[in-house]
Scaffold this motif. Structure first.
Motif, PDB file in Angstrom:
ATOM      1  N   GLY A 282       0.966  -1.322   0.067  1.00 11.45           N
ATOM      2  CA  GLY A 282       0.030   0.000  -0.124  1.00 11.45           C
ATOM      3  C   GLY A 282       0.816   1.319   0.062  1.00 11.45           C
ATOM      4  N   CYS A 285      -0.489   4.171  -1.721  1.00 10.82           N
ATOM      5  CA  CYS A 285      -1.898   4.833  -1.346  1.00 10.82           C
ATOM      6  C   CYS A 285      -1.638   6.154  -0.714  1.00 10.82           C
ATOM      7  N   LYS A 286      -2.916   6.879  -0.739  1.00 11.19           N
ATOM      8  CA  LYS A 286      -2.813   8.224  -0.049  1.00 11.19           C
ATOM      9  C   LYS A 286      -4.254   8.668   0.231  1.00 11.19           C
ATOM     10  N   ASN A 363      -7.297   6.221  -7.115  1.00  6.68           N
ATOM     11  CA  ASN A 363      -7.147   6.568  -5.755  1.00  6.68           C
ATOM     12  C   ASN A 363      -7.963   7.504  -5.007  1.00  6.68           C
ATOM     13  N   ASN A 381      -2.128  -3.284  -7.188  1.00  3.01           N
ATOM     14  CA  ASN A 381      -2.136  -1.712  -6.791  1.00  3.01           C
ATOM     15  C   ASN A 381      -3.515  -1.783  -6.233  1.00  3.01           C
ATOM     16  N   GLN A 384      -4.769  -3.086  -3.111  1.00  2.00           N
ATOM     17  CA  GLN A 384      -4.288  -2.347  -2.008  1.00  2.00           C
ATOM     18  C   GLN A 384      -4.892  -1.167  -1.770  1.00  2.00           C
ATOM     19  N   GLU A 385      -5.234  -0.458  -2.833  1.00  2.00           N
ATOM     20  CA  GLU A 385      -6.006   1.018  -2.962  1.00  2.00           C
ATOM     21  C   GLU A 385      -7.351   0.685  -2.105  1.00  2.00           C
ATOM     22  N   TYR A 388      -6.889   0.177   1.538  1.00  2.00           N
ATOM     23  CA  TYR A 388      -6.543   1.346   2.194  1.00  2.00           C
ATOM     24  C   TYR A 388      -7.624   2.248   2.433  1.00  2.00           C
ATOM     25  N   HIS A 389      -8.553   2.354   1.691  1.00  2.00           N
ATOM     26  CA  HIS A 389      -9.750   3.057   1.547  1.00  2.00           C
ATOM     27  C   HIS A 389     -10.950   2.362   2.293  1.00  2.00           C
ATOM     28  N   SER A 449      -8.729  -1.709   6.617  1.00  2.00           N
ATOM     29  CA  SER A 449      -8.043  -0.474   6.549  1.00  2.00           C
ATOM     30  C   SER A 449      -7.585   0.143   7.889  1.00  2.00           C
TER      31      SER A 449
END
Length: 531
Positions: A282, A285-286, A363, A381, A384-385, A388-389, A449
């Protein structure tokens, strides 16, 4: 006294700061990347290194798809090649594979195409070999690379050229890795008991029945055969010619200083690891940023129902028309709005609630509170995004590791996979409604998350730290096990087991001989007494 000390202390401080800045903040980094989504996350690492003051040089072929010159972040060195990967042809081949994969009654055709794809995979690495050979043959380029005094080579070992180049230049090597030329990276460096570690492609979890363990073993054997006879000989030929006959490609691949793994153990099944493996799952990710105005207006128009996002990654942007018609028809029956990255012909069944786009800020959309579900192919990718969210996933795995990636989310209650049956409107619609209306999917993804974000250091910061660590210390040999230098029979202690077995057999044999001799003597004594 104090007056005379001050300039000395000030001078020492300035000198110390200069040395730290010179050794850390002004490193010289050589990057040997690969194409597609792998380049997307490599570029994130490059930009982060540039922000720390490092000088970056990126190697690319003159027929690169994604890698472009970007003087703001890195310098490029372009290597001419005769052959190149045909992006459009590869995409067409994969679309054919997808069509057969989701169709019924086409097992023979699927197997034929699968074998053909394996041969194409070998051909791809033969093409990739040309770039590294052209570089090694260009003595002017090699001298230029040596003269630049690089501190480290960063490469994605999914292609083998970066590994060969780093050893040729005798530079420390850092991997941005999940996959090697064949197989998942852990299997090359860490103890990997296949009794509870599923191989990629097996579709198994870490809780296997006896039959599943048999299946996992068969996959392991196939992986070894594939690696030994299709890919390794291609790069071994380069090693023999340019690094000397004693250079074994597989050992060189294992000898990297640091392995930056693009997973973490919120996503991956628990397994043994090694001291020079660090996890940056991740790292790309942001938090979601502002959307382009037309997308923001579309998202806000969804009201309380929210939005569904669909994207199949950077490589596959369209599906067979029969499949897209079924998907579009299912979307049309939902109250949610849909944003779908699709570049093919407009589906005949497309509803008014669905927006087709050529590109989307994935993202940023996943980070928007109105996005309720993510229809994804299962690339690392995107998965993982979504994690993350905290956005639940409806999975449409296509090939490679995608099913296995989605399976890890499904096992943790955050995804629903559609695979193994003919996909139609009814099946797709039921899966969407299940993920949208069963709150456990979102609850589980939100929990994952929170676990993922609860770390002492952000994954990208950790990656940058270990790259700079290698630059400061000219490698990380103290973290690297020497087991990669051992032959396979010594690694598994088969020679020791054989030696001990022979010793035990000899001891038993001698004991039996001695007992027989003693018994014979006693028998002779008894006979002599009787006589």
């Amino acid at each position: 006294m104090n007056g005379r000390r001050t300039p000395v202390l000030l001078g020492s401080t300035v000198l110390t700061l200069f040395v730290i800045w010179h050794t850390c903040d002004s490193g010289n980094v050589l990057v040997y990347p690969i194409e597609g989504s792998h380049w997307i996350n490599m570029k994130i690492l490059i930009e982060a290194l540039h922000s720390k003051g490092h000088s970056i040089t990126v190697l690319q072929s003159d027929k690169s798809w994604y890698i472009k010159e970007d003087p703001l972040f890195y310098e490029t060195i372009t290597v001419p090649v005769k052959a190149s990967l045909d992006e459009k042809m590869l995409e067409e081949d994969f679309v054919k594979l997808i069509d057969l994969l989701w169709a019924e009654g086409s097992v023979i055709n699927f197997l034929r195409l699968f074998i053909d794809m394996m041969m194409k995979y070998k051909d791809i690495h033969i093409i990739l070999k040309e770039m590294i050979v052209n570089m090694l043959e260009d003595q002017r380029l090699m001298k230029s690379l040596r003269d630049r005094n690089y501190d480290v080579v960063i490469t994605d070992p999914c292609w083998g050229g970066g590994t060969v180049l780093a050893h040729y230049l005798k530079l420390p090597l850092v991997y941005n890795v999940r996959w090697l030329t064949t197989g998942e990276g852990h299997f090359a460096i860490a103890p990997s008991p296949i009794s509870y570690i599923p191989l990629t492609g097996s579709g198994l979890t870490d809780k296997m029945t006896f039959i599943q363990r048999v299946k996992n073993m068969l996959y392991f054997v196939l992986l070894i055969i594939q690696e030994r006879f299709t890919v390794r000989p291609i790069y071994q030929e380069v090693c023999d010619k340019y690094l000397g006959p004693g250079a074994d490609f597989y050992m060189l691949m294992q000898a990297a200083d640091i392995w930056l793994m693009r997973v973490d153990f919120v996503f991956e099944f628990p397994r043994p690891t090694m001291p020079n493996v660090f996890y940056m799952g991740g790292f790309q990710c942001k938090p979601g940023g502002p959307l382009p105005q037309h997308l923001e207006d579309f998202v806000e128009s969804s009201g309380e129902h929210g939005v569904i996002l669909m994207s199949l990654g950077s490589f596959i942007s369209k599906l067979p028309s029969s499949l897209t018609d079924e998907i579009a028809a299912a979307f049309a029956e939902l109250p949610q709005k849909v944003i779908w990255r699709h570049t093919g012909d407009k589906p005949a069944t497309l509803g008014n609630n669905t927006l087709l786009v050529n590109w989307l800020p994935q993202n940023d959309l996943l980070g928007h509170p109105k996005v309720k579900a993510f229809v994804a192919h299962g690339g690392t990718n995107g998965v993982q995004e979504a994690l993350y969210h905290g956005v639940p996933v409806v999975g449409l795995p296509l090939f490679f590791d995608q099913y296995d990636n989605l399976l890890r989310l499904q096992e943790r209650g955050g995804a629903r996979i559609l695979s193994g049956t003919k996909l139609d409107k009814t099946v797709f619609l039921q899966a969407l409604q299940e993920v949208l209306h069963d709150p456990s999917y979102r609850v589980n993804m939100q929990r994952l998350s929170r676990l993922h974000k609860d770390q002492p250091m952000k994954p990208l910061d950790q990656a940058i730290f270990w790259i700079e660590f290698v630059m400061r210390h000219k490698g990380a040999a103290h973290l690297r096990t020497e087991s990669y230098k051992m032959p396979w029979y010594a690694y598994h202690s088969l020679d020791v087991i054989g030696f001990l077995a022979i010793m035990a057999f000899t001891a038993v044999f001698l004991t039996v001989i001695c007992v027989r001799c003693i018994c014979c003597r006693l028998c002779l004594k008894r006979k002599s007494k009787i006589e």
